[in-house]
Write a protein that holds these residues in place. Sequence first.
Motif, PDB file in Angstrom:
ATOM      1  N   ASN A 146       0.827  -1.198   0.000  1.00  0.00           N
ATOM      2  CA  ASN A 146       0.000   0.000   0.000  1.00  0.00           C
ATOM      3  C   ASN A 146       0.865   1.254   0.000  1.00  0.00           C
ATOM      4  O   ASN A 146       1.924   1.295   0.618  1.00  0.00           O
ATOM      5  N   LYS A 196       2.042   5.228   0.595  1.00  0.00           N
ATOM      6  CA  LYS A 196       2.136   6.036   1.803  1.00  0.00           C
ATOM      7  C   LYS A 196       1.316   7.323   1.684  1.00  0.00           C
ATOM      8  O   LYS A 196       1.659   8.330   2.265  1.00  0.00           O
ATOM      9  N   THR A 211      -2.880   0.648   7.389  1.00  0.00           N
ATOM     10  CA  THR A 211      -2.648   0.446   5.960  1.00  0.00           C
ATOM     11  C   THR A 211      -1.847  -0.807   5.674  1.00  0.00           C
ATOM     12  O   THR A 211      -2.082  -1.493   4.681  1.00  0.00           O
ATOM     13  N   HIS A 247       3.612  -1.865   4.093  1.00  0.00           N
ATOM     14  CA  HIS A 247       3.533  -0.407   4.086  1.00  0.00           C
ATOM     15  C   HIS A 247       4.905   0.148   4.481  1.00  0.00           C
ATOM     16  O   HIS A 247       5.063   0.795   5.513  1.00  0.00           O
TER      17      HIS A 247
END
Length: 224
Positions: A10, A12, A39, A128
């Motif tokens: 994912n 940022k 996330t 992430h």
Amino acid sequence: MASRLVPKVNSKQGESQCKEKHVVLLSPVGKLRISGCETGLHEIKLPKISVLPSGSNVLWSSEQITCMAVEMMSQIRDWLRRAESSAACEVCEGAEEMTEPLKQCTAWLHAYFCEPARTASLPVPAFHHPLLRRDSFTRQVLWTLLRDVKFGEAISYKQLADLAGNSRAARAVGGAMRSNPIPIIIPCHRVICSSGQSGNYGGGNLMKEWLLSHEKLQKEKLAY
């Protein structure tokens, strides 16, 4: 044995709003410190375990090296027996504030240590971490390792460089292994020297040997 579901990375976006949470998982190889947010997973930090002196310039005799190798394998066998006799692999800090990616991560690691066959049906948490978002050879190497090198297998640095698309980049593969923010899930412990030696590892050579031995033993059990 590898998970069927490939994790997401994912972005940022809204990084200033990213609220990092921390958990500690008590495992057969010590306390794993895991960080992440809603996330995705940020990092897994391994405890440093080694039976050999660090930073020493002493030249060891062949007899001393043999004795140390025997002692190392003895400790590995002890750890394996401990893991076999106890299914204890649990969150000991931070359980009350776990995000979904952290829950998925701890569930996956629990399965890895205690019921390896289950990792194939569990989702790998989304990642992430900036290193896994940038378009780079390091990211390509880590993704190739996660996708192609299965539970109970080992691959040399050169072989992994070949798989990642650059047969001359074995040294760069070593750098990618040192940079890996998600060890165990992204299995840099499965990357060994062409000579068959295990090579370096962030958690120490003893931990790398333990993880390789754990996978070999569990794979042999599942084969029967």
